[in-house]
Design a protein around this motif. Structure first.
Motif, mmCIF file in Angstrom:
data_model
loop_
_atom_site.group_PDB
_atom_site.id
_atom_site.type_symbol
_atom_site.label_atom_id
_atom_site.label_comp_id
_atom_site.label_asym_id
_atom_site.label_seq_id
_atom_site.Cartn_x
_atom_site.Cartn_y
_atom_site.Cartn_z
ATOM 1 N N GLN A 98 10.617 -35.140 8.989
ATOM 2 C CA GLN A 98 11.556 -34.595 8.012
ATOM 3 C C GLN A 98 12.603 -33.714 8.692
ATOM 4 O O GLN A 98 12.591 -32.497 8.539
ATOM 5 N N PRO A 99 13.524 -34.340 9.423
ATOM 6 C CA PRO A 99 14.522 -33.538 10.137
ATOM 7 C C PRO A 99 15.395 -32.694 9.208
ATOM 8 O O PRO A 99 15.888 -31.653 9.614
ATOM 9 N N HIS A 100 15.548 -33.110 7.950
ATOM 10 C CA HIS A 100 16.360 -32.300 7.027
ATOM 11 C C HIS A 100 15.701 -30.951 6.759
ATOM 12 O O HIS A 100 16.385 -29.945 6.575
ATOM 13 N N LEU A 101 14.357 -30.918 6.764
ATOM 14 C CA LEU A 101 13.656 -29.633 6.611
ATOM 15 C C LEU A 101 13.850 -28.768 7.859
ATOM 16 O O LEU A 101 13.991 -27.549 7.760
ATOM 17 N N ALA A 102 13.865 -29.422 9.015
ATOM 18 C CA ALA A 102 14.116 -28.693 10.260
ATOM 19 C C ALA A 102 15.499 -28.063 10.228
ATOM 20 O O ALA A 102 15.679 -26.911 10.640
ATOM 21 N N VAL A 103 16.487 -28.791 9.721
ATOM 22 C CA VAL A 103 17.853 -28.269 9.633
ATOM 23 C C VAL A 103 17.860 -26.990 8.794
ATOM 24 O O VAL A 103 18.453 -25.979 9.193
ATOM 25 N N ASP A 104 17.205 -27.011 7.655
ATOM 26 C CA ASP A 104 17.171 -25.832 6.783
ATOM 27 C C ASP A 104 16.535 -24.635 7.486
ATOM 28 O O ASP A 104 17.052 -23.522 7.428
ATOM 29 N N LEU A 105 15.413 -24.872 8.160
ATOM 30 C CA LEU A 105 14.727 -23.784 8.860
ATOM 31 C C LEU A 105 15.573 -23.234 10.002
ATOM 32 O O LEU A 105 15.636 -22.011 10.216
ATOM 33 N N LEU A 106 16.232 -24.124 10.713
ATOM 34 C CA LEU A 106 17.045 -23.690 11.856
ATOM 35 C C LEU A 106 18.278 -22.914 11.418
ATOM 36 O O LEU A 106 18.684 -21.957 12.085
ATOM 37 N N LYS A 107 18.844 -23.291 10.298
ATOM 38 C CA LYS A 107 19.971 -22.512 9.767
ATOM 39 C C LYS A 107 19.525 -21.097 9.408
ATOM 40 O O LYS A 107 20.234 -20.130 9.677
ATOM 41 N N GLN A 108 18.338 -20.983 8.819
ATOM 42 C CA GLN A 108 17.789 -19.661 8.510
ATOM 43 C C GLN A 108 17.550 -18.863 9.789
ATOM 44 O O GLN A 108 17.853 -17.668 9.859
ATOM 45 N N ALA A 109 17.005 -19.537 10.793
ATOM 46 C CA ALA A 109 16.731 -18.871 12.070
ATOM 47 C C ALA A 109 18.014 -18.328 12.688
ATOM 48 O O ALA A 109 18.044 -17.206 13.194
ATOM 49 N N LEU A 110 19.078 -19.112 12.611
ATOM 50 C CA LEU A 110 20.338 -18.693 13.223
ATOM 51 C C LEU A 110 21.009 -17.572 12.442
ATOM 52 O O LEU A 110 21.774 -16.794 13.022
ATOM 53 N N LEU A 111 20.727 -17.469 11.154
ATOM 54 C CA LEU A 111 21.219 -16.315 10.403
ATOM 55 C C LEU A 111 20.528 -15.034 10.881
ATOM 56 O O LEU A 111 21.143 -13.973 10.957
ATOM 57 N N LEU A 112 19.247 -15.161 11.217
ATOM 58 C CA LEU A 112 18.479 -14.012 11.697
ATOM 59 C C LEU A 112 18.791 -13.671 13.152
ATOM 60 O O LEU A 112 18.795 -12.507 13.539
ATOM 61 N N ASP A 113 19.015 -14.703 13.959
ATOM 62 C CA ASP A 113 19.284 -14.492 15.387
ATOM 63 C C ASP A 113 20.322 -15.499 15.861
ATOM 64 O O ASP A 113 19.986 -16.585 16.325
#
Length: 170
Positions: A98-113
């Motif tokens: 589910q790469p689309h779920l990975a995209v969502d998580l990574l966008k959140q990660a980049l907002l934090l760091d």
């Protein structure tokens, strides 16, 4: 007792490269003074160095909650949470499920760091798996901006630049 003795013993353990013992001493200090944000922060850093991310995040959040005006505590908690999101996203990429779920998580990660280069690299790969070559190229480009000499970032940038060219020609 206020925990200062335990903190000194924890630092002595760190100087001896005995991080597990340091954790034990920091935990004792936290038990003695649970409202001391600095103790939670120090324990969090030591947990993070020992690759115990869940416990590191727990104590980083506690430090940030106890002392909300301390930007260092908030930043530390955010960077640890970003690393956790990165690890979670890797599971969706490694299994190609589910790469689309990975995209969502990574966008959140980049907002934090926003300096977490690994998140940009994985984001490029996730977008690539979704055949969204424009966003994949942008993520790789952002990684190259962070580290122009990063071999994998440059490889992904070239890879997705070529894929986007081919896609646009077809």
């Amino acid at each position: 007792m206020d925990g200062e003795y335990e903190i000194k013993k924890a630092y002595a353990s760190i100087l001896e490269s005995d991080f597990e013992r340091a954790i034990e001493w920091f935990e004792r200090a936290v038990r003695l003074d649970p409202d001391n944000a600095a103790y939670h922060y120090k324990l969090s850093v030591t947990y993070a160095r020992s690759n115990k991310l869940g416990k590191a995040i727990e104590h980083a959040r506690t430090a940030a909650n106890l002392h909300p005006d301390n930007e260092s505590y908030s930043y530390h908690a955010g960077t640890l949470e970003a690393k956790q999101l990165l690890q979670d996203a890797e599971k969706y990429i490694d299994g190609h499920t589910q790469p689309h779920l990975a995209v969502d998580l990574l966008k959140q990660a980049l907002l934090l760091d926003p300096l977490l280069i690994e998140a940009y690299l994985l984001l490029a790969v996730a977008y690539g798996e979704l055949e969204e070559f424009g966003p994949a190229l942008q993520a790789a480009k952002d990684a190259v901006k962070l580290d122009p000499q990063h071999v994998e970032a440059n490889r992904l940038f070239e890879q997705y630049r070529e894929k986007l060219k081919r896609y646009l020609r077809s």
